[in-house]
Design a protein around this motif. Structure first.
Motif, mmCIF file in Angstrom:
data_model
loop_
_atom_site.group_PDB
_atom_site.id
_atom_site.type_symbol
_atom_site.label_atom_id
_atom_site.label_comp_id
_atom_site.label_asym_id
_atom_site.label_seq_id
_atom_site.Cartn_x
_atom_site.Cartn_y
_atom_site.Cartn_z
ATOM 1 N N ASP A 123 1.417 10.279 -1.851
ATOM 2 C CA ASP A 123 0.857 9.346 -0.863
ATOM 3 C C ASP A 123 0.944 7.912 -1.377
ATOM 4 O OD1 ASP A 123 0.216 11.362 0.942
ATOM 5 O OD2 ASP A 123 -1.790 11.658 0.103
ATOM 6 N N LYS A 124 0.623 7.728 -2.649
ATOM 7 C CA LYS A 124 0.718 6.394 -3.244
ATOM 8 C C LYS A 124 2.177 5.940 -3.346
ATOM 9 C CE LYS A 124 -3.610 6.795 -5.818
ATOM 10 N NZ LYS A 124 -4.254 6.945 -7.145
ATOM 11 N N LEU A 125 3.073 6.882 -3.576
ATOM 12 C CA LEU A 125 4.499 6.555 -3.607
ATOM 13 C C LEU A 125 4.939 6.000 -2.254
ATOM 14 C CD1 LEU A 125 7.386 6.585 -4.729
ATOM 15 C CD2 LEU A 125 7.505 9.019 -4.123
ATOM 16 N N ALA A 126 4.563 6.672 -1.192
ATOM 17 C CA ALA A 126 4.931 6.206 0.147
ATOM 18 C C ALA A 126 4.387 4.808 0.416
ATOM 19 C CB ALA A 126 4.414 7.185 1.196
ATOM 20 N N ASP A 127 3.161 4.560 -0.001
ATOM 21 C CA ASP A 127 2.528 3.256 0.225
ATOM 22 C C ASP A 127 3.208 2.145 -0.580
ATOM 23 O OD1 ASP A 127 0.711 4.436 1.927
ATOM 24 O OD2 ASP A 127 -0.864 4.611 0.415
ATOM 25 N N ALA A 128 3.853 2.509 -1.688
ATOM 26 C CA ALA A 128 4.454 1.501 -2.578
ATOM 27 C C ALA A 128 5.796 0.987 -2.073
ATOM 28 C CB ALA A 128 4.627 2.090 -3.982
ATOM 29 N N ILE A 129 6.415 1.674 -1.128
ATOM 30 C CA ILE A 129 7.741 1.281 -0.643
ATOM 31 C C ILE A 129 7.625 0.060 0.278
ATOM 32 C CG2 ILE A 129 9.723 1.994 0.749
ATOM 33 C CD1 ILE A 129 9.246 4.846 -0.231
ATOM 34 N N THR A 130 8.459 -0.951 -0.004
ATOM 35 C CA THR A 130 8.506 -2.167 0.807
ATOM 36 C C THR A 130 9.954 -2.468 1.188
ATOM 37 O OG1 THR A 130 8.870 -3.747 -1.005
ATOM 38 C CG2 THR A 130 6.592 -3.053 -0.593
ATOM 39 N N GLU A 131 10.170 -3.584 1.852
ATOM 40 C CA GLU A 131 11.532 -3.991 2.209
ATOM 41 C C GLU A 131 12.370 -4.353 0.978
ATOM 42 O OE1 GLU A 131 11.207 -7.142 5.032
ATOM 43 O OE2 GLU A 131 10.757 -5.775 6.694
ATOM 44 N N LYS A 132 11.702 -4.542 -0.151
ATOM 45 C CA LYS A 132 12.420 -4.871 -1.382
ATOM 46 C C LYS A 132 12.793 -3.640 -2.211
ATOM 47 C CE LYS A 132 10.247 -9.428 -1.974
ATOM 48 N NZ LYS A 132 9.445 -10.273 -2.903
ATOM 49 N N THR A 133 12.254 -2.493 -1.839
ATOM 50 C CA THR A 133 12.473 -1.282 -2.640
ATOM 51 C C THR A 133 13.906 -0.804 -2.498
ATOM 52 O OG1 THR A 133 10.175 -0.635 -2.224
ATOM 53 C CG2 THR A 133 11.657 1.033 -3.140
ATOM 54 N N LYS A 134 14.569 -0.616 -3.645
ATOM 55 C CA LYS A 134 15.939 -0.102 -3.648
ATOM 56 C C LYS A 134 16.027 1.299 -4.242
ATOM 57 C CE LYS A 134 18.394 -3.520 -1.881
ATOM 58 N NZ LYS A 134 17.312 -4.331 -1.316
ATOM 59 N N VAL A 135 15.194 1.580 -5.235
ATOM 60 C CA VAL A 135 15.305 2.858 -5.957
ATOM 61 C C VAL A 135 13.921 3.388 -6.292
ATOM 62 C CG1 VAL A 135 16.158 4.005 -8.057
ATOM 63 C CG2 VAL A 135 17.543 2.225 -6.973
ATOM 64 N N ILE A 136 13.768 4.698 -6.181
ATOM 65 C CA ILE A 136 12.628 5.418 -6.754
ATOM 66 C C ILE A 136 13.164 6.230 -7.914
ATOM 67 C CG2 ILE A 136 10.909 7.231 -6.392
ATOM 68 C CD1 ILE A 136 10.949 6.450 -3.406
ATOM 69 N N SER A 137 12.467 6.181 -9.048
ATOM 70 C CA SER A 137 12.907 6.934 -10.227
ATOM 71 C C SER A 137 11.835 7.946 -10.630
ATOM 72 C CB SER A 137 13.200 5.982 -11.391
ATOM 73 O OG SER A 137 13.748 6.695 -12.490
ATOM 74 N N PRO A 138 11.840 9.133 -10.016
ATOM 75 C CA PRO A 138 10.914 10.179 -10.450
ATOM 76 C C PRO A 138 11.288 10.658 -11.847
ATOM 77 C CG PRO A 138 12.002 10.720 -8.350
ATOM 78 C CD PRO A 138 12.736 9.593 -8.972
ATOM 79 N N VAL A 139 10.328 11.270 -12.532
ATOM 80 C CA VAL A 139 10.564 11.797 -13.877
ATOM 81 C C VAL A 139 10.277 13.298 -13.880
ATOM 82 C CG1 VAL A 139 9.894 11.690 -16.301
ATOM 83 C CG2 VAL A 139 9.949 9.593 -14.934
ATOM 84 N N ASP A 140 11.279 14.080 -14.230
ATOM 85 C CA ASP A 140 11.104 15.534 -14.361
ATOM 86 C C ASP A 140 10.526 15.818 -15.751
ATOM 87 O OD1 ASP A 140 12.166 15.809 -11.828
ATOM 88 O OD2 ASP A 140 14.180 16.288 -12.548
ATOM 89 N N LEU A 141 9.285 15.410 -15.926
ATOM 90 C CA LEU A 141 8.657 15.401 -17.248
ATOM 91 C C LEU A 141 8.465 16.818 -17.773
ATOM 92 C CD1 LEU A 141 5.930 12.891 -18.275
ATOM 93 C CD2 LEU A 141 5.867 15.209 -19.145
ATOM 94 N N GLY A 142 8.786 17.002 -19.048
ATOM 95 C CA GLY A 142 8.656 18.306 -19.670
ATOM 96 C C GLY A 142 9.722 19.286 -19.242
ATOM 97 N N GLY A 143 10.659 18.817 -18.390
ATOM 98 C CA GLY A 143 11.703 19.696 -17.899
ATOM 99 C C GLY A 143 11.336 20.400 -16.614
ATOM 100 N N ILE A 144 10.272 19.937 -15.946
ATOM 101 C CA ILE A 144 9.831 20.536 -14.688
ATOM 102 C C ILE A 144 10.220 19.615 -13.539
ATOM 103 C CG2 ILE A 144 7.830 21.286 -13.348
ATOM 104 C CD1 ILE A 144 6.487 21.961 -16.030
ATOM 105 N N VAL A 145 11.001 20.129 -12.616
ATOM 106 C CA VAL A 145 11.543 19.335 -11.531
ATOM 107 C C VAL A 145 10.437 18.962 -10.536
ATOM 108 C CG1 VAL A 145 13.198 19.340 -9.625
ATOM 109 C CG2 VAL A 145 13.813 20.386 -11.816
ATOM 110 N N CYS A 146 10.445 17.701 -10.099
ATOM 111 C CA CYS A 146 9.455 17.209 -9.141
ATOM 112 C C CYS A 146 9.662 17.846 -7.765
ATOM 113 C CB CYS A 146 9.570 15.692 -9.017
ATOM 114 S SG CYS A 146 9.218 14.781 -10.533
ATOM 115 N N ASP A 147 8.770 17.521 -6.839
ATOM 116 C CA ASP A 147 8.876 18.026 -5.475
ATOM 117 C C ASP A 147 9.770 17.078 -4.673
ATOM 118 O OD1 ASP A 147 8.595 18.885 -2.862
ATOM 119 O OD2 ASP A 147 6.475 19.407 -3.094
ATOM 120 N N TYR A 148 11.072 17.356 -4.675
ATOM 121 C CA TYR A 148 12.013 16.462 -4.012
ATOM 122 C C TYR A 148 11.991 16.597 -2.496
ATOM 123 C CZ TYR A 148 13.575 14.889 -8.502
ATOM 124 O OH TYR A 148 13.600 14.322 -9.746
#
Length: 411
Positions: A123-148
């Protein structure tokens, strides 16, 4: 019964005579910089990741930075990263002049025994996107894939805000998802390999990673309609080798000495000595992944009765790479966590912390970030400990860690 003191290092590289022999052959071949072994490793990484292309470089950081440059990301653009990660996730974006926006992770559960998670709060990720946003860089921390599924749903919903700045951005037509997959080589999610899920994925092959070339990394990408893969690969090559339009291997062809400098760019190519390690590691990697899974499942069973929180590495929807065994000492303080690590070290067990959130670091404080704005990241960090997990360990080592963990926890 008192157990005999053992030495259990945190993450030594898993090297065999086979790696040593392949490096020896590389050295004696007369070709030690980027050459045939690097090109072969790129092919094998692409095949393993179920992608059409991979490019090998000298680090995941270089892979991320060059990806930003290929994408035309720079001054005036915003890149969104999690607050709970290693610096490379954020610093690579800063290297190209972009502004970083940090997103907190989801609130850690206080229910002892439930799985922990380091994923961004979507939810916070969605709120952070603006007209300037070009890239989101999720981290598959510990080797566990995020919810894409959630990540791509968010960027599709925000398409109207996106203003493309080059041909690749136009072809994708929305905020680009570039995964920091430093930990996740070999991880799977809903039947897909890490490397084919996000638009771009950057791997690390550093000495402490599951799969290592001593230093090193790679970028993979999904084929983009309207964008030629060979041209995209060539862009990475130019950026990684001073903007020179022929690498040393290409210049060995008869009469092919002449070259041009297309741009005043960088030097971050992989060498054949590094690739030699990777070629052997690739052959061994399925067995290494299987061993990590066996150890993680043994840890899970051994610690279950204590009510601590661990990550969900394996279920019917995903299979992690088993890179880190993260434990939350639920209900404990930062001081307790630090003393816990000391007590484990006294028993010969090397533990670590993954990670101290970026807003707590001097460099990011200087940029105006404050950990008070990321309470969930701090809550996760303050009682997190990472146990040894590496393929040099034996199951007896795992048992030793579990027994000592219980003794320290219950003392």
């Amino acid at each position: 019964m008192t157990m005999k003191l053992k030495n259990v290092p945190f993450s030594p590289p898993d090297m065999t005579e086979a790696e040593a022999e392949e490096v020896r052959q590389a050295i004696l071949s007369g070709w030690i910089t980027t050459g045939p072994r690097t090109k072969q490793l790129e092919k094998e990484i692409a095949e393993f990741s179920h992608t059409d292309n991979a490019v090998c470089l000298n680090s995941a950081t270089a892979a991320m930075e060059l990806t930003y440059r290929v994408l035309g990301v720079g001054e005036g653009d915003e890149v969104i990263v999690p607050a709970y990660t290693y610096t490379a996730t954020a610093s690579a974006a800063l290297h190209v002049g972009a502004t970083i926006k940090m997103v907190d992770i989801r609130k850690p559960s206080e229910n002892r025994g439930e799985y922990a998670s380091t994923e961004m709060d979507y939810d916070k990720l969605a709120d952070a996107i603006t007209e300037k946003t070009k890239v989101i860089s999720p981290v598959d921390l510990g080797g566990i894939v995020c919810d894409y599924d959630k990540i791509f749903k968010i960027v599709e919903a925000k398409k109207s805000l996106f203003h493309p700045a080059n041909d690749i951005q136009k072809a994708i037509g929305r905020v680009i998802v570039m995964t920091d997959g430093a930990h996740a080589y070999g991880a799977q999610w809903h039947g897909k390999m890490c490397g084919e899920i996000a638009d771009f994925t950057c791997y690390s092959f550093h000495a402490v990673k599951n799969f290592t070339t001593a230093e090193g990394g790679a970028a993979t990408w999904r084929t983009i309609p309207g964008i030629d893969n060979d041209s995209l690969y060539k862009q990475y090559q130019l950026l990684s080798l001073h903007g020179q339009n022929k690498d040393a291997l290409a210049k060995t062809k008869l009469g092919a000495w002449e070259y041009d400098i297309i741009g005043t760019w960088y030097k971050c190519n992989m060498t054949d000595i590094m690739a030699a390690l990777g070629l052997v590691q690739q052959k061994r990697y399925p067995d290494m992944l299987a061993k990590r899974r066996e150890m993680i499942e043994h840890y899970d069973v051994g610690l279950k009765s204590l009510g601590v929180q661990v990550l969900n590495h394996y279920d019917e929807n995903h299979s992690g790479s088993g890179h880190l065994y993260i434990v939350r000492l639920t209900g404990k303080s930062l001081e307790y966590r630090n003393e816990f690590i000391v007590k484990m070290a006294e028993r010969g067990i090397s533990c670590n912390v993954h990670y101290k959130p970026l807003p707590m670091m001097t460099a990011y404080k200087a940029l105006g970030f404050d950990i008070k704005d990321y309470p969930n990241s701090y809550e996760f960090f303050h009682n997190e400990v990472t146990l040894p997990l590496n393929t040099k360990m034996t199951m007896e080592d795992v048992d030793y860690v579990i027994e000592n963990f219980k003794e320290v926890w219950n003392s």
